[in-house]
Design a protein around this motif. Structure first.
Motif: not given
Lengths: 195, 444, 185
Positions: C91-103
Motif C-alpha cells: 500500500v503506497v500513499n502519495l500526496i499532492n501538495h499543490k492540489e491538497r490531494g491524496r492517492l
C-alpha cells in the motif's frame, strides 16, 4: 562541659586528649558501604518512554542531585549503576549485556518500568520478557512509565540495600527487590466514565 | 569484572552485519549515491564524479556512534565515515527499540488500541492516540460530539507544547547549553501537570479513544490553563534571551545541516524540517482535521533550512499552540465528551449498578470489543514531528487486521546522511538533535 | 506502458469526480473509493510507469509505504472484481501538495514471487519504508540500493508481520518466577 576544660584545636594542639572528639570509630565495612552508597554514578541507558522520566527526574523539579545522583556517566566504565529505562528489544539485548559487562564491579541494576521488568504489555517476538534474563536486577521499579518519584524511591531503596547488604557478593546476583509505585496519582484523581 | 551469569547472549551478535556501513570500495554505485548524501537527482555518472573528488580510502575512518550514547535521543546508532573531522558518509542503523507494536496492535481490540499506540511517540503520546482514533472512527463512520473534538484539539496542542519544550531541553543539552536543559524541563513539568490533571498520567495517557475521550475535563481546568498561558510567555522570552539571540548559539546552528524543499519532498519529510526550508505546509491548515478550520493560527516557516531555523520554528510553534489553546478555551462547547453510541461507548459507571443490560453491555465491550466494518482507511494528522498517519485494515472483527503507523521520525531520519555530509563531527549531534527523532516511533 | 489511456486533465478534477457504478480509471489504473479516499489498483507491471505519471502530475511525495498480509482474510473489501487478489498487498500513499490531494495505491503481490519494483529512483524517501516492508513481510524490491533488514537483527529468521509467523507470545508466569526475583521483599 565548660570551654576551659574542653581541649581546643586538633590532635596537634591537644595531644592525646583530643582523641575523644576527633575520631569516629566504625568498621571498615561500614565505611566502605557508606562511601559507596553516597557516590553512585548511573550510566545513561535511556531506551524508551522511561528515559524521558529518568531525565525528568534529573531535571530541576525532582532534582536527583539531592542524593548525589546527578552525574550520569556517558561511559559505562565510569558508572556503577545501570538504570534500564525502557523496553529491551531482541536487537538491543546483546548491546545491553555488553555495556553491563563493561561496567566495573561493584555494579547495580535498576529495572525501571514494567517493560524492562517483565516485558510489560508487549508480549511478542520483539521484546525481551524481563531484563533479568540478561543482567541481574537489584531493584524493580513498577509503572508505565514510573513517575520520577518512583524512580527516586527505587534509587533510595538501592542506597539502603548498598548500606545494609553484603559488602561483596557473587557477581551476577541481583538483590531483586520489588518496590511499590509512588506518586502516580495526580492532584485530583481522574474519574473515567462519569456521565 | 566477568560475570558468571549464563544469559544466552552471544556478544558477537551485537554487530548487525549487512545493515552496517561498509567501506567504500565494496559499496555499490546505487548505495554510494544514497550514502554520499546525494540522494536526489544525481545520475549514476554524477555520483561517480562526486566520488572521484573525494578522498582515498586510507585517509578516512569509519566510527560508530551509539546505540548507547548520551545524545542520540535514545537508541539511535550512527556509523560515520570521517576524513579528519569532516563527515563524508553517515548511515543510521535503527531497530534497537523495535517493539512489535504493529503486531501487538493486531491482538488488541479497537478499544485497547490507544494503549498500544500511545507508547510509540512517547514525547507526544496524544497524537498517536488521535491518529488511531480518527482512523477507527472513519472506518466506523461515526462523528464524535463537538466537545470531544475541541477537547482533543486542546489536549493535543498542550501536548505539542510539552513536546517542543522537551525538544528545547534536549537540544540545549546536546549542544552543551545545560541551563537550557534545566529551563526546558522546568516548563515541561508545568505542562505535564495539566495533562496529568486531565488524564491521570504524565505520559502514555490513553486518553483519546475511538468515540471521544476517556474523561471529561476536570473542574478548574480553565484556571490551570490560564495559569499556564500566563506563565509561559515570559519564560519563552527568557529562551530568546538565552538562546535565540546568543552569538554562540547562532554560530553553532546557523548554516549547519542545510536541506532544500525539493529534497524534503523527495524524501517524504514533513513537519518542522519541511517548514524550515520555507515550504508552507501544515496539515492542520492545509488538510484540516478536527476543527482546525475554525481556528486562527499561523504556520511558521523558515528560510534557510538549517538547524537554527528548525530550532526557531519549534520555539515559535509553542507560541502558536498557545494561541490555539486560548481559542479552545474560549470556544469550548458544552455537551458530551464521547459519542453516545451504544455500540462504541461503554455505559456510564452509575448505570452498571442499576441495569443488568448495562452490565452485560459493559462486559461485552471490554472483553470482546466492538466490531468495526470491513474496509481500510488512512488518516493523518500533524504531530510535532510531522505527518503522523495511521492505516488500518479491518476484517470485520473486533481487532484490526493490520495496523500500520506512518511515523514521521522514521521518515525524517532519512535526512541524516544528507544533512551531515560535509559537516564536522561536532555538528553531528546538533543535526541529530534538530531532526528531533523519537526512537520509539522510529522503531515501533 | 498502460497509462497511455490516462486522461490528461484527470489530475485537476479527480477529487470532485462523482462516484459512478462503472469501473473507473485514473491515470490508467482502476479507481475505487474508500471512505472518501481515492484508491488506485495498478498491477505490478503498471506500477513503475504509474509512479512516473503521478510524479509528473504533482504527486511529489510518497508519504507512506507498507505491506499487508491477507493470508487469513483473502476476501478483502474495496478491490474491484477485475483485480485478481493475491496474498500480499503493498500500500503506497502519495500526496499532492499543490492540489491538497491524496492517492493510495494497492498493489497485489503473490507469495511465490514476492517482489515489486522499487520506487527509490523517483522517490528516495521510500528507501527506509521499502526496507521495513522487506524486513516485516519478505517482499523484495527490485532496484533498491540496500535491501537489508532494518528493524530486526541481521540474523533473524522469518518476517514477523506475516500472518503465519508466530507473534512470539509467551504465557505469563504468575508462579515460580525466576530465582532472581523473590516472591516478596
Amino acid at each position: 562541659m565548660s570551654s576551659e576544660s574542653r581541649p581546643t584545636g586538633g590532635l596537634l594542639d591537644a595531644g592525646l586528649e583530643g582523641l575523644s572528639h576527633n575520631f569516629l570509630t566504625g568498621t571498615l565495612e561500614g565505611l566502605v558501604k557508606w562511601a559507596r552508597s553516597h557516590s553512585v554514578m548511573p550510566a545513561t541507558f535511556g531506551l524508551a518512554c522511561c528515559a524521558i522520566e529518568m531525565m525528568a527526574a534529573g531535571g530541576p523539579h525532582y532534582d536527583l542531585s539531592r542524593y548525589g545522583m546527578e552525574t550520569f556517566r556517558a561511559s559505562p566504565r565510569q558508572a556503577d549503576l545501570m538504570i534500564v529505562a525502557g523496553r529491551v528489544s531482541q536487537k538491543m539485548a546483546p548491546v545491553l549485556r555488553q555495556i553491563y559487562d563493561q561496567m566495573m564491579e561493584p555494579k547495580w541494576v535498576i529495572s525501571m518500568g514494567v517493560c524492562a521488568s517483565s516485558g510489560g504489555m508487549f508480549n511478542n517476538y520483539a521484546i525481551v520478557q524481563g531484563v533479568d534474563q540478561i543482567v541481574p536486577v537489584d531493584v524493580y521499579a513498577p509503572g508505565c512509565p514510573p513517575s520520577p518519584e518512583t524512580l527516586m524511591h527505587a534509587i533510595l531503596t538501592l542506597h539502603q540495600q548498598i548500606r545494609d547488604g553484603e559488602l561483596t557478593r557473587r557477581p551476577g546476583q541481583g538483590a531483586g527487590i520489588v518496590i511499590e509505585q509512588v506518586g502516580a496519582a495526580g492532584p485530583t484523581p481522574v474519574v473515567l466514565g462519569r456521565s | 569484572m566477568t560475570t558468571t551469569h549464563d544469559a544466552p547472549i552471544n556478544l558477537a551478535q551485537t554487530a548487525e552485519g549487512a545493515q552496517e556501513l561498509t567501506s567504500r570500495d565494496i559499496v555499490a554505485a546505487g548505495e554510494r549515491l544514497r550514502e554520499l548524501g546525494a540522494v536526489l537527482r544525481l545520475s549514476e555518472s554524477e555520483a561517480l564524479d562526486a566520488e572521484l573528488d573525494s578522498v582515498p580510502d586510507d585517509e578516512t575512518m569509519i566510527i560508530n556512534m551509539g546505540p548507547q550514547h548520551p545524545s542520540t535521543h535514545g537508541v539511535l546508532r550512527l556509523m560515520l565515515e570521517l576524513q579528519g573531522e569532516t563527515v563524508l558518509r553517515c548511515k543510521p542503523i535503527i531497530g534497537y527499540l523495535h517493539t512489535g507494536m504493529e503486531r501487538t496492535g493486531e491482538d488488541l481490540t479497537y478499544l485497547q488500541g490507544p494503549t498500544n499506540v500511545t507508547r510509540m511517540d512517547y514525547a507526544a503520546p496524544l497524537f498517536t492516540e488521535l491518529a488511531f482514533s480518527l482512523t477507527v472512527e472513519k472506518l466506523l463512520d461515526i462523528e464524535v460530539p463537538e466537545r470531544a473534538v475541541w477537547i482533543r484539539m486542546l489536549m493535543t496542542e498542550m501536548n505539542r507544547i510539552s513536546s517542543h519544550l522537551l525538544f528545547m531541553a534536549t537540544n540545549g543539552m546536546d549542544l552543551g547549553a545545560v541551563s537550557m536543559m534545566l529551563y526546558g524541563w522546568r516548563e515541561r513539568e508545568e505542562a505535564l501537570r495539566f495533562l496529568q490533571e486531565v488524564t491521570g498520567l504524565r505520559m502514555n495517557h490513553n486518553y483519546i479513544r475511538p468515540g471521544g475521550v476517556a474523561a471529561d475535563l476536570p473542574d478548574g481546568w480553565r484556571d490551570s490553563i490560564l495559569r499556564l498561558l500566563d506563565m509561559l510567555p515570559p519564560r519563552l522570552a527568557e529562551y530568546d534571551v538565552l538562546m535565540t539571540n546568543q552569538p554562540i548559539w547562532r554560530e553553532r546552528l546557523q548554516g549547519i545541516g542545510v536541506i532544500s524543499a525539493e529534497e524534503c519532498l523527495a524524501l517524504g519529510v514533513t513537519g518542522p524540517i519541511l517548514r524550515s526550508t520555507g515550504y508552507d505546509w501544515d496539515l492542520r491548515r492545509d488538510m484540516p482535521y478536527l476543527a482546525f478550520d475554525q481556528i486562527d493560527f499561523d504556520v511558521v516557516v523558515g528560510s534557510y533550512g538549517d538547524c537554527f531555523d528548525r530550532f526557531a520554528i519549534r520555539l515559535a510553534e509553542i507560541r502558536e499552540s498557545m494561541k490555539i489553546v486560548r481559542q479552545c478555551l474560549e470556544n469550548m462547547p458544552k455537551g458530551d465528551y464521547r459519542i453516545q453510541d451504544k455500540k462504541v461507548t461503554p455505559p456510564p459507571r452509575a448505570r452498571i449498578d442499576e441495569s443488568m443490560e448495562a452490565l452485560i453491555h459493559h462486559f461485552k465491550i471490554f472483553t470482546e470489543g466492538f466490531k468495526v466494518p470491513e474496509g481500510e482507511a488512512y488518516v493523518s494528522i500533524e504531530s510535532p514531528r510531522g505527518e503522523l498517519g495511521c492505516y488500518i485494515v479491518s476484517d470485520g472483527s473486533p481487532t484490526p487486521y493490520r495496523m500500520h503507523v506512518r511515523a514521521p521520525s522514521f521518515v525524517n531520519l532519512q535526512t541524516l546522511p544528507h544533512l551531515m555530509h560535509g559537516n564536522l563531527v561536532a555538528d553531528a549531534v546538533a543535526i541529530i538533535s534538530s531532526v528531533d527523532p523519537i526512537l520509539g516511533e522510529v522503531d515501533r | 506502458m498502460a497509462d497511455d489511456t490516462a486522461p490528461t486533465g484527470a489530475d485537476d478534477a479527480e477529487v470532485e469526480v462523482t462516484p459512478e457504478v462503472a469501473p473507473e480509471e485514473l491515470f490508467g489504473a482502476l479507481l475505487t473509493r474508500s471512505g472518501g479516499q481515492l484508491v488506485l489498483h495498478p498491477t505490478r507491471e503498471q506500477y513503475p510507469a504509474l509512479l512516473r505519471t503521478l510524479h509528473e502530475a504533482g504527486y511529489h511525495s510518497v508519504i507512506d509505504l507498507c505491506g499487508v498480509d491477507y493470508l487469513t482474510h483473502p476476501g478483502r473489501s474495496g478491490v474491484p472484481a477485475s483485480v485478481a487478489t493475491e496474498r500480499f498487498e503493498v500500500v503506497v500513499n502519495l500526496i499532492n501538495h499543490k492540489e491538497r490531494g491524496r492517492l493510495r495505491l494497492r498493489i497485489q503481490i503473490p507469495v511465490d514471487d514476492a517482489r515489486l519494483a522499487s520506487a527509490f529512483d523517483l522517490y528516495p524517501g521510500t528507501e527506509a519504508m521499502e526496507r521495513e516492508t522487506f524486513d516485516m513481510f519478505g517482499i523484495s524490491f527490485d532496484g533498491h540500493p540496500d535491501l537489508t533488514r532494518i528493524l530486526m537483527p541481521e540474523d533473524w529468521l522469518g518476517h514477523p508481520l506475516r500472518k503465519d509467523y508466530d507473534s512470539g507470545r509467551i504465557p505469563v508466569q504468575f508462579k515460580g518466577a525466576p530465582a532472581n526475583r523473590p516472591a516478596s521483599r
